[in-house]
Write a protein that holds these residues in place. Structure first.
Motif, PDB file in Angstrom:
ATOM      1  N   LEU A 227       0.784  -1.226   0.000  1.00 24.98           N
ATOM      2  CA  LEU A 227       0.000   0.000   0.000  1.00 24.98           C
ATOM      3  C   LEU A 227       0.821   1.284   0.000  1.00 24.98           C
ATOM      4  CD1 LEU A 227      -2.846  -1.073   2.455  1.00 24.98           C
ATOM      5  CD2 LEU A 227      -2.961  -0.855  -0.030  1.00 24.98           C
ATOM      6  N   THR A 228       2.127   1.165  -0.149  1.00 27.55           N
ATOM      7  CA  THR A 228       2.950   2.370  -0.229  1.00 27.55           C
ATOM      8  C   THR A 228       4.225   2.095  -1.004  1.00 27.55           C
ATOM      9  OG1 THR A 228       4.191   4.045   1.027  1.00 27.55           O
ATOM     10  CG2 THR A 228       4.007   1.862   2.026  1.00 27.55           C
ATOM     11  N   GLU A 229       4.685   3.117  -1.700  1.00 21.31           N
ATOM     12  CA  GLU A 229       6.011   3.055  -2.308  1.00 21.31           C
ATOM     13  C   GLU A 229       7.053   3.174  -1.191  1.00 21.31           C
ATOM     14  OE1 GLU A 229       5.515   5.708  -6.215  1.00 21.31           O
ATOM     15  OE2 GLU A 229       4.352   6.358  -4.485  1.00 21.31           O
ATOM     16  N   ASN A 230       8.288   2.782  -1.493  1.00 18.73           N
ATOM     17  CA  ASN A 230       9.328   2.802  -0.473  1.00 18.73           C
ATOM     18  C   ASN A 230      10.673   3.085  -1.147  1.00 18.73           C
ATOM     19  OD1 ASN A 230       9.342   0.833   2.555  1.00 18.73           O
ATOM     20  ND2 ASN A 230      10.738   2.482   1.993  1.00 18.73           N
ATOM     21  N   TYR A 231      10.788   4.280  -1.728  1.00 24.09           N
ATOM     22  CA  TYR A 231      12.036   4.630  -2.395  1.00 24.09           C
ATOM     23  C   TYR A 231      13.198   4.619  -1.407  1.00 24.09           C
ATOM     24  CZ  TYR A 231       9.118   6.320  -6.272  1.00 24.09           C
ATOM     25  OH  TYR A 231       8.227   6.420  -7.300  1.00 24.09           O
ATOM     26  N   SER A 232      12.996   5.233  -0.256  1.00 25.47           N
ATOM     27  CA  SER A 232      14.037   5.338   0.764  1.00 25.47           C
ATOM     28  C   SER A 232      14.100   4.076   1.602  1.00 25.47           C
ATOM     29  CB  SER A 232      13.746   6.543   1.674  1.00 25.47           C
ATOM     30  OG  SER A 232      14.536   6.500   2.843  1.00 25.47           O
ATOM     31  N   ILE A 233      15.305   3.676   1.986  1.00 20.25           N
ATOM     32  CA  ILE A 233      15.447   2.542   2.890  1.00 20.25           C
ATOM     33  C   ILE A 233      15.046   2.933   4.309  1.00 20.25           C
ATOM     34  CG2 ILE A 233      17.888   3.068   3.345  1.00 20.25           C
ATOM     35  CD1 ILE A 233      16.131  -0.402   3.381  1.00 20.25           C
ATOM     36  N   LEU A 234      15.003   4.227   4.603  1.00 17.99           N
ATOM     37  CA  LEU A 234      14.768   4.680   5.970  1.00 17.99           C
ATOM     38  C   LEU A 234      13.294   4.861   6.314  1.00 17.99           C
ATOM     39  CD1 LEU A 234      17.696   7.233   6.342  1.00 17.99           C
ATOM     40  CD2 LEU A 234      17.650   4.788   6.854  1.00 17.99           C
ATOM     41  N   ARG A 235      12.456   5.053   5.302  1.00 24.28           N
ATOM     42  CA  ARG A 235      11.022   5.183   5.580  1.00 24.28           C
ATOM     43  C   ARG A 235      10.228   5.052   4.286  1.00 24.28           C
ATOM     44  NH1 ARG A 235       8.227  10.625   6.835  1.00 24.28           N
ATOM     45  NH2 ARG A 235       6.778   9.702   5.363  1.00 24.28           N
ATOM     46  N   PRO A 236       8.990   4.554   4.390  1.00 25.07           N
ATOM     47  CA  PRO A 236       8.124   4.497   3.213  1.00 25.07           C
ATOM     48  C   PRO A 236       7.624   5.889   2.861  1.00 25.07           C
ATOM     49  CG  PRO A 236       6.919   3.786   5.144  1.00 25.07           C
ATOM     50  CD  PRO A 236       8.351   3.990   5.585  1.00 25.07           C
ATOM     51  N   GLU A 237       7.015   6.017   1.700  1.00 23.35           N
ATOM     52  CA  GLU A 237       6.527   7.327   1.269  1.00 23.35           C
ATOM     53  C   GLU A 237       5.424   7.863   2.179  1.00 23.35           C
ATOM     54  OE1 GLU A 237       7.894   9.052  -1.970  1.00 23.35           O
ATOM     55  OE2 GLU A 237       9.168   7.930  -0.604  1.00 23.35           O
TER      56      GLU A 237
END
Length: 344
Positions: A227-237
């Motif tokens: 249910l969410t993109e997650n470009y960053s390893i530190l947090r989802p969008e």
């Protein structure tokens, strides 16, 4: 820092730059034996003895992004950017084998039914969007795109209304937070698939490092939430659903870990997306603790490239602007050919 590792090391003879753009099996047992001999020859000490602790954070150096012909190959302006980046990255690891304490590769990890994949959406004719389509809240209101009713069974136990509400909230939240609009990507980084794996040459270099320095590689998974993109390893969008309940969580353990290193060196793909977003989130966390910690971050500008799809999208400008902003915050923009050891 140990004085014997100030100068860069030679590159082991097994490394073949001509194979970096190919997929092949790493000969682990053979490389392990060579790595132990290499460590003795070059007096490479175990990472546990490092006085200056350096982390190499590698963002999504996976086949899906880095091998020509794979789903989201980052060709950049040259058309071969990710391959060239990974030649330099592999050489960087070998040259700096003695000072890199730990390598942390991230793995973008997906299944078919996720909010950014075609199957999740349909138009009035029941057709799925083509890759590179962007979907906005206005598109939902105008009926251009809607959530595919059939996926509710897999994602929300058949509750289609719930899934619709979340999808609309998600698109609005991206817009409100200044994020990129939802992009429908081709199926990529599929869990269990070849595209999910690390690039063979880089994997080999990472494995060689782990044996030579007796330092366990730390793999970090991201992107599996449907249910969410997650470009960053530190947090989802997006962290909360439409009722402000937790949807996903920040990677607080990794954030804490990175801030405790004496230096963090970052490279990988793509400069405009997963790399930029990870650095941006790290900078946000740094500012909440101590803004001067930004000086501990080193960005390998020649080991990362932006998303460029000819006649479709070109994120070069956004990527460059992000790196300028990171530099102004105190981070160091460096090249892989520089003697990194002299910086610390």
């Amino acid at each position: 820092m140990n004085t014997q590792i100030i100068t860069q090391l030679p590159i082991p003879p097994h490394f073949n730059p001509d194979k970096v753009g190919e997929v092949w099996r790493v000969s682990y047992q053979e490389r392990a034996a060579e790595a132990e001999i290499w460590a003795k020859q070059h007096d490479i000490k175990p990472a546990s003895l490092d006085k200056t602790r350096i982390c190499l954070l590698l963002i999504d150096v996976q086949n899906t992004f880095c091998i020509p012909g794979f789903e989201l190959f980052v060709g950049g302006k040259s058309g071969n950017a990710a391959v060239d980046d990974n030649v330099r990255l592999s050489e960087f690891i070998y040259r700096n084998l003695g000072i890199i304490t730990k390598i942390v590769p991230t793995l973008d990890t997906h299944t078919a039914t996720q909010i950014f994949h075609p199957i999740f959406w349909v138009n009035t004719a029941g057709e799925h969007p083509t890759p590179a389509t962007t979907i906005t809240p206005a598109d939902i209101k105008q009926g251009i795109w809607k959530v595919n009713p059939a996926v509710a069974n897999s994602v929300t136990n058949g509750n289609y209304e719930l899934l619709e509400k979340h999808a609309y909230h998600y698109l609005k939240k991206l817009s409100q937070d200044g994020k990129y609009p939802l992009t429908v990507w081709p199926y990529h980084s599929m869990l269990g698939g070849i595209g999910h794996a690390l690039v063979s040459s880089v994997e080999e270099a990472i494995f060689f490092h782990g044996i030579a320095r007796q330092s366990q590689t730390q793999f970090e998974i991201k992107g599996e939430n449907p249910l969410t993109e997650n470009y960053s390893i530190l947090r989802p969008e997006v962290l909360e659903d439409f009722e402000q309940r937790p949807l996903a969580q920040k990677n607080t353990q990794l954030i804490k870990q990175l801030l405790e290193y004496d230096a963090v060196i970052i490279g990988g793909q793509a400069k405009s997306h997963c790399v930029a977003w990870t650095i941006d989130d790290l900078l946000t966390e740094i500012k909440q603790v101590d803004a001067t910690l930004a000086k501990k971050i080193y960005l390998l500008e020649d080991c990362t490239s932006p998303v460029v799809v000819s006649n479709v999208v070109d994120y070069t400008e956004q990527a460059d602007a992000a790196f300028i902003r990171f530099a102004k915050a105190g981070m160091h923009i460096v090249k892989s050919s520089e003697n990194i050891a002299s910086f610390f």
